[in-house]
Design a protein around this motif. Structure first.
Motif, PDB file in Angstrom:
ATOM      1  N   GLY A 113      21.348  42.150  35.886  1.00 25.45           N
ATOM      2  CA  GLY A 113      21.468  43.285  36.791  1.00 25.45           C
ATOM      3  C   GLY A 113      22.599  44.165  36.312  1.00 25.45           C
ATOM      4  O   GLY A 113      23.132  43.964  35.225  1.00 25.45           O
ATOM      5  N   PHE A 114      22.991  45.122  37.128  1.00 18.37           N
ATOM      6  CA  PHE A 114      24.030  46.059  36.686  1.00 18.37           C
ATOM      7  C   PHE A 114      25.242  46.008  37.602  1.00 18.37           C
ATOM      8  O   PHE A 114      25.327  45.214  38.524  1.00 18.37           O
ATOM      9  CB  PHE A 114      23.477  47.474  36.550  1.00 18.37           C
ATOM     10  CG  PHE A 114      22.766  48.012  37.769  1.00 18.37           C
ATOM     11  CD1 PHE A 114      23.474  48.661  38.773  1.00 18.37           C
ATOM     12  CD2 PHE A 114      21.391  47.902  37.897  1.00 18.37           C
ATOM     13  CE1 PHE A 114      22.824  49.170  39.883  1.00 18.37           C
ATOM     14  CE2 PHE A 114      20.728  48.415  39.004  1.00 18.37           C
ATOM     15  CZ  PHE A 114      21.451  49.051  40.004  1.00 18.37           C
ATOM     16  N   ASP A 115      26.222  46.851  37.317  1.00 16.65           N
ATOM     17  CA  ASP A 115      27.467  46.974  38.078  1.00 16.65           C
ATOM     18  C   ASP A 115      28.269  45.676  38.082  1.00 16.65           C
ATOM     19  O   ASP A 115      28.571  45.101  39.133  1.00 16.65           O
ATOM     20  CB  ASP A 115      27.186  47.406  39.524  1.00 16.65           C
ATOM     21  CG  ASP A 115      26.709  48.832  39.643  1.00 16.65           C
ATOM     22  OD1 ASP A 115      26.522  49.479  38.607  1.00 16.65           O
ATOM     23  OD2 ASP A 115      26.507  49.299  40.777  1.00 16.65           O
ATOM     24  N   PRO A 116      28.686  45.181  36.912  1.00 18.32           N
ATOM     25  CA  PRO A 116      29.516  43.979  36.891  1.00 18.32           C
ATOM     26  C   PRO A 116      30.944  44.280  37.327  1.00 18.32           C
ATOM     27  O   PRO A 116      31.431  45.402  37.182  1.00 18.32           O
ATOM     28  CB  PRO A 116      29.479  43.562  35.419  1.00 18.32           C
ATOM     29  CG  PRO A 116      29.339  44.868  34.687  1.00 18.32           C
ATOM     30  CD  PRO A 116      28.450  45.719  35.566  1.00 18.32           C
ATOM     31  N   ALA A 117      31.617  43.274  37.866  1.00 18.80           N
ATOM     32  CA  ALA A 117      33.026  43.396  38.251  1.00 18.80           C
ATOM     33  C   ALA A 117      33.667  42.027  38.139  1.00 18.80           C
ATOM     34  O   ALA A 117      33.004  40.996  38.345  1.00 18.80           O
ATOM     35  CB  ALA A 117      33.171  43.936  39.670  1.00 18.80           C
ATOM     36  N   LEU A 118      34.961  42.003  37.820  1.00 21.10           N
ATOM     37  CA  LEU A 118      35.697  40.746  37.731  1.00 21.10           C
ATOM     38  C   LEU A 118      36.570  40.569  38.962  1.00 21.10           C
ATOM     39  O   LEU A 118      37.211  41.514  39.433  1.00 21.10           O
ATOM     40  CB  LEU A 118      36.562  40.718  36.484  1.00 21.10           C
ATOM     41  CG  LEU A 118      35.851  40.537  35.144  1.00 21.10           C
ATOM     42  CD1 LEU A 118      36.862  40.487  34.013  1.00 21.10           C
ATOM     43  CD2 LEU A 118      34.982  39.287  35.140  1.00 21.10           C
ATOM     44  N   PHE A 119      36.610  39.337  39.473  1.00 17.23           N
ATOM     45  CA  PHE A 119      37.514  38.952  40.548  1.00 17.23           C
ATOM     46  C   PHE A 119      38.374  37.797  40.043  1.00 17.23           C
ATOM     47  O   PHE A 119      37.852  36.770  39.598  1.00 17.23           O
ATOM     48  CB  PHE A 119      36.736  38.525  41.790  1.00 17.23           C
ATOM     49  CG  PHE A 119      37.578  37.827  42.828  1.00 17.23           C
ATOM     50  CD1 PHE A 119      38.634  38.497  43.447  1.00 17.23           C
ATOM     51  CD2 PHE A 119      37.335  36.506  43.172  1.00 17.23           C
ATOM     52  CE1 PHE A 119      39.425  37.859  44.393  1.00 17.23           C
ATOM     53  CE2 PHE A 119      38.117  35.863  44.116  1.00 17.23           C
ATOM     54  CZ  PHE A 119      39.168  36.540  44.732  1.00 17.23           C
ATOM     55  N   HIS A 120      39.690  37.967  40.093  1.00 15.12           N
ATOM     56  CA  HIS A 120      40.627  36.952  39.645  1.00 15.12           C
ATOM     57  C   HIS A 120      41.235  36.296  40.884  1.00 15.12           C
ATOM     58  O   HIS A 120      42.046  36.907  41.599  1.00 15.12           O
ATOM     59  CB  HIS A 120      41.701  37.577  38.766  1.00 15.12           C
ATOM     60  CG  HIS A 120      41.149  38.392  37.629  1.00 15.12           C
ATOM     61  ND1 HIS A 120      40.523  37.829  36.539  1.00 15.12           N
ATOM     62  CD2 HIS A 120      41.108  39.737  37.430  1.00 15.12           C
ATOM     63  CE1 HIS A 120      40.125  38.782  35.700  1.00 15.12           C
ATOM     64  NE2 HIS A 120      40.469  39.952  36.220  1.00 15.12           N
ATOM     65  N   ASP A 121      40.834  35.074  41.167  1.00 16.49           N
ATOM     66  CA  ASP A 121      41.256  34.384  42.382  1.00 16.49           C
ATOM     67  C   ASP A 121      42.696  33.880  42.228  1.00 16.49           C
ATOM     68  O   ASP A 121      43.225  33.783  41.104  1.00 16.49           O
ATOM     69  CB  ASP A 121      40.306  33.218  42.675  1.00 16.49           C
ATOM     70  CG  ASP A 121      40.209  32.894  44.161  1.00 16.49           C
ATOM     71  OD1 ASP A 121      41.121  33.306  44.910  1.00 16.49           O
ATOM     72  OD2 ASP A 121      39.237  32.236  44.561  1.00 16.49           O
ATOM     73  N   ASP A 122      43.300  33.540  43.363  1.00 11.17           N
ATOM     74  CA  ASP A 122      44.694  33.110  43.330  1.00 11.17           C
ATOM     75  C   ASP A 122      44.860  31.686  42.820  1.00 11.17           C
ATOM     76  O   ASP A 122      46.000  31.205  42.672  1.00 11.17           O
ATOM     77  CB  ASP A 122      45.354  33.276  44.701  1.00 11.17           C
ATOM     78  CG  ASP A 122      44.554  32.629  45.829  1.00 11.17           C
ATOM     79  OD1 ASP A 122      43.688  31.785  45.527  1.00 11.17           O
ATOM     80  OD2 ASP A 122      44.798  32.973  47.003  1.00 11.17           O
ATOM     81  N   ASP A 123      43.768  30.987  42.526  1.00 11.91           N
ATOM     82  CA  ASP A 123      43.858  29.663  41.930  1.00 11.91           C
ATOM     83  C   ASP A 123      43.753  29.709  40.409  1.00 11.91           C
ATOM     84  O   ASP A 123      43.664  28.671  39.746  1.00 11.91           O
ATOM     85  CB  ASP A 123      42.781  28.739  42.499  1.00 11.91           C
ATOM     86  CG  ASP A 123      41.370  29.235  42.205  1.00 11.91           C
ATOM     87  OD1 ASP A 123      41.221  30.302  41.557  1.00 11.91           O
ATOM     88  OD2 ASP A 123      40.387  28.575  42.629  1.00 11.91           O
ATOM     89  N   GLY A 124      43.735  30.936  39.844  1.00  9.36           N
ATOM     90  CA  GLY A 124      43.691  31.107  38.403  1.00  9.36           C
ATOM     91  C   GLY A 124      42.301  31.204  37.812  1.00  9.36           C
ATOM     92  O   GLY A 124      42.157  31.442  36.598  1.00  9.36           O
TER      93      GLY A 124
END
Length: 535
Positions: A134-145
């Motif tokens: 699919g499209f529109d990728p995004a990264l999420f960096h959680d507080d657990d690393g």
């Protein structure tokens, strides 16, 4: 001071924002225009300066063959561990939407990539292919690393909703690959067209922000939250967090596809795309632009606009020390070794194949390449239209040998809609001036003006745009009175809304210089300057 929206005028959609210390960086999509992705920098959220176009070499990107309004979609910018990360989609096939939703039209190719750099203006890595789901990728960096990749899921199967929800999968930054299972965490709301995901963590909640309603007049920023990354997600009780849907008086329309950033003092701001329709035709010739406004977290833990109305703001009070952008009056004399930042070109990662700043010092040389409508190697260098009223002119030194060679000044949206004021040759080899227009009528049509014979020597070309109206002029040499063509051309046809049925329209109007030679001889054209002036 007052921030006047949009903060990035002209074609600058799908904003993604990140703060590093006191510095804000904002990435926007470039679609078929090269180099890929624009990154702007600000210290006050009001005044922005272009600092990087990270996808700029053949090992990173090649958009030749990508259809109109495809290419680089929805770049997402993040920062973790002392490194900038950018994920984006390269759309290779869009298909043509049909009334019955035939499966052939829904077979689309969306390839998602990841690049990184230790410096925002440094050399970015070669891309790593992540998925094509699919499209529109995004990264999420959680507080657990741990880091996670989100994107919308495209479902091509007949009878299924094409927008199949938001999926998430872990990305191992060290190994450089996705790992574990893919989870579909959010199916969207009745607005539909769920895309553009971003994820944040606050007070133990995972807050999911998505774009919904389609990128036209029903566009909206929608939020949902969960105590767990994989959901279930509860939708905001007020409905959309931001939308201009049903509010025709709003100066900013089509508002959606947002992202959040916190200031060092803890205030939250929302960036989002928007459109400014022409007052008469209601068409967006400037494409989708980027706006910004403050938002607040309520006692119930939900995000809202400051007045709680979910309305976009045309003007925003600010502590900025500098005024926002004034009208542009920019003359470029091609005396440098590099193309000025305002200009881009189409699709090819090999700019030396289409233009040179050294072949004739003090001039921009465009090599005659494929047709003005080519999706491969087209010699066209242009800058964004950023106001409803402007003029643009250039001085062209060009001597075509045949009708198969042409060069001139073009107002260009895509290969199916443009107005091209150009010099070519008649059957006797004499130079003539004409305007070729590609018109988004029916399945597409074209029109051309009667040829005007012009003498020897350089010719200055000029276009003047006033909202819906465009006129073209010329003069032999760089002085004297302008000679204006009798015709008035429809500038509003170069818009998102004027379209051939079923084709995507996600960019905006550019104005610039072009050169074609379909004989294959590669006859060049030389341009002395380019002057863009808003009025």
């Amino acid at each position: 001071m007052t921030i006047r929206n949009p903060i990035l005028r002209g074609f600058n959609p799908d904003p993604s924002i990140v703060r590093v210390g006191d510095d804000y960086y904002l990435a926007t999509s470039t679609f078929e225009w090269m180099p890929g992705v624009q990154i702007h920098h600000s210290r006050d959220l009001a005044d922005w300066r272009l600092v990087a176009r990270p996808l700029n070499r053949p090992s990173q990107i090649d958009l030749r063959g990508d259809p109109d309004s495809c290419g680089v979609w929805a770049a997402d910018l993040s920062y973790v561990g002392g490194r900038f990360h950018l994920v984006y989609t390269d759309v290779k096939r869009y298909g043509r939407t049909t009334v019955d939703g035939a499966v052939g039209a829904s077979l689309r190719d969306f390839h998602n990539y990841w690049v990184w750099s230790d410096r925002i203006d440094g050399d970015w890595s070669d891309p790593v292919h992540l998925n094509s789901s699919g499209f529109d990728p995004a990264l999420f960096h959680d507080d657990d690393g741990r880091s996670w990749l989100l994107n919308m899921l495209w479902d091509h199967r007949p009878g299924r909703p094409r927008f199949g929800g938001i999926v998430v999968q872990e990305l191992d930054l060290r190994a450089g690959r996705l790992t574990g299972e893919r989870h579909n965490i959010f199916g969207g709301t009745p607005l539909g067209f769920t895309e553009g995901p971003h994820l944040y963590k606050r007070d133990g909640w995972y807050h999911l922000l998505v774009a919904e309603g389609g990128t036209e007049r029903n566009h909206a920023v929608v939020m949902a939250r969960s105590r767990h990354l994989f959901g279930p997600y509860e939708v905001h009780p007020d409905g959309p967090v931001l939308t201009a849907q049903g509010r025709p008086a709003a100066a900013l329309q089509r508002t959606g596809h947002g992202d959040l950033v916190d200031t060092p003092a803890g205030a939250t701001w929302l960036v989002y795309l928007c459109g400014r329709p022409l007052p008469a035709s209601d068409r967006c010739v400037l494409g989708r632009e980027t706006a910004i406004q403050p938002v607040v977290w309520g006692d119930d833990g939900w995000l809202r606009t400051r007045d709680g109305t979910a309305m976009p703001m045309g003007e925003v009070p600010s502590d900025a020390t500098c005024a926002t952008a004034a009208q542009i009056d920019e003359r470029t004399d091609f005396a440098g070794a590099t193309l000025p930042d305002a200009f881009q070109w189409l699709r090819t990662p090999c700019p030396d194949d289409i233009f040179s700043l050294s072949a004739r010092p003090g001039w921009l040389r465009l090599h005659g390449r494929e047709t003005i409508g080519s999706h491969f190697t087209q010699s066209l260098v242009a800058r964004r239209q950023q106001a409803f009223r402007y003029s643009a002119e250039t001085l062209l030194d060009y001597r075509p040998d045949t009708f198969q060679q042409a060069a001139g000044l073009v107002c260009y949206y895509n290969s199916s809609k443009f107005h091209y004021l150009h010099i070519t040759a008649d059957d006797d080899g004499g130079r003539v001036l004409q305007v070729l227009s590609a018109l988004p009528v029916g399945d597409g049509t074209s029109a051309i003006t009667a040829p005007i014979t012009i003498g020897a020597g350089p010719v200055a070309l000029r276009v003047e745009v006033d909202h819906e109206a465009l006129r073209c002029g010329y003069r032999v040499g760089d002085a004297g009175e302008w000679q204006w063509l009798d015709e008035t051309f429809a500038a509003d046809l170069l818009s998102d809304e004027a379209t051939i049925a079923g084709l995507p329209n996600f960019t905006g109007t550019f104005v610039g210089m072009a050169c074609q030679d379909v004989s294959g001889a590669g006859k060049p054209a030389d341009f002395r300057y380019f002057h863009y002036m808003e009025r």
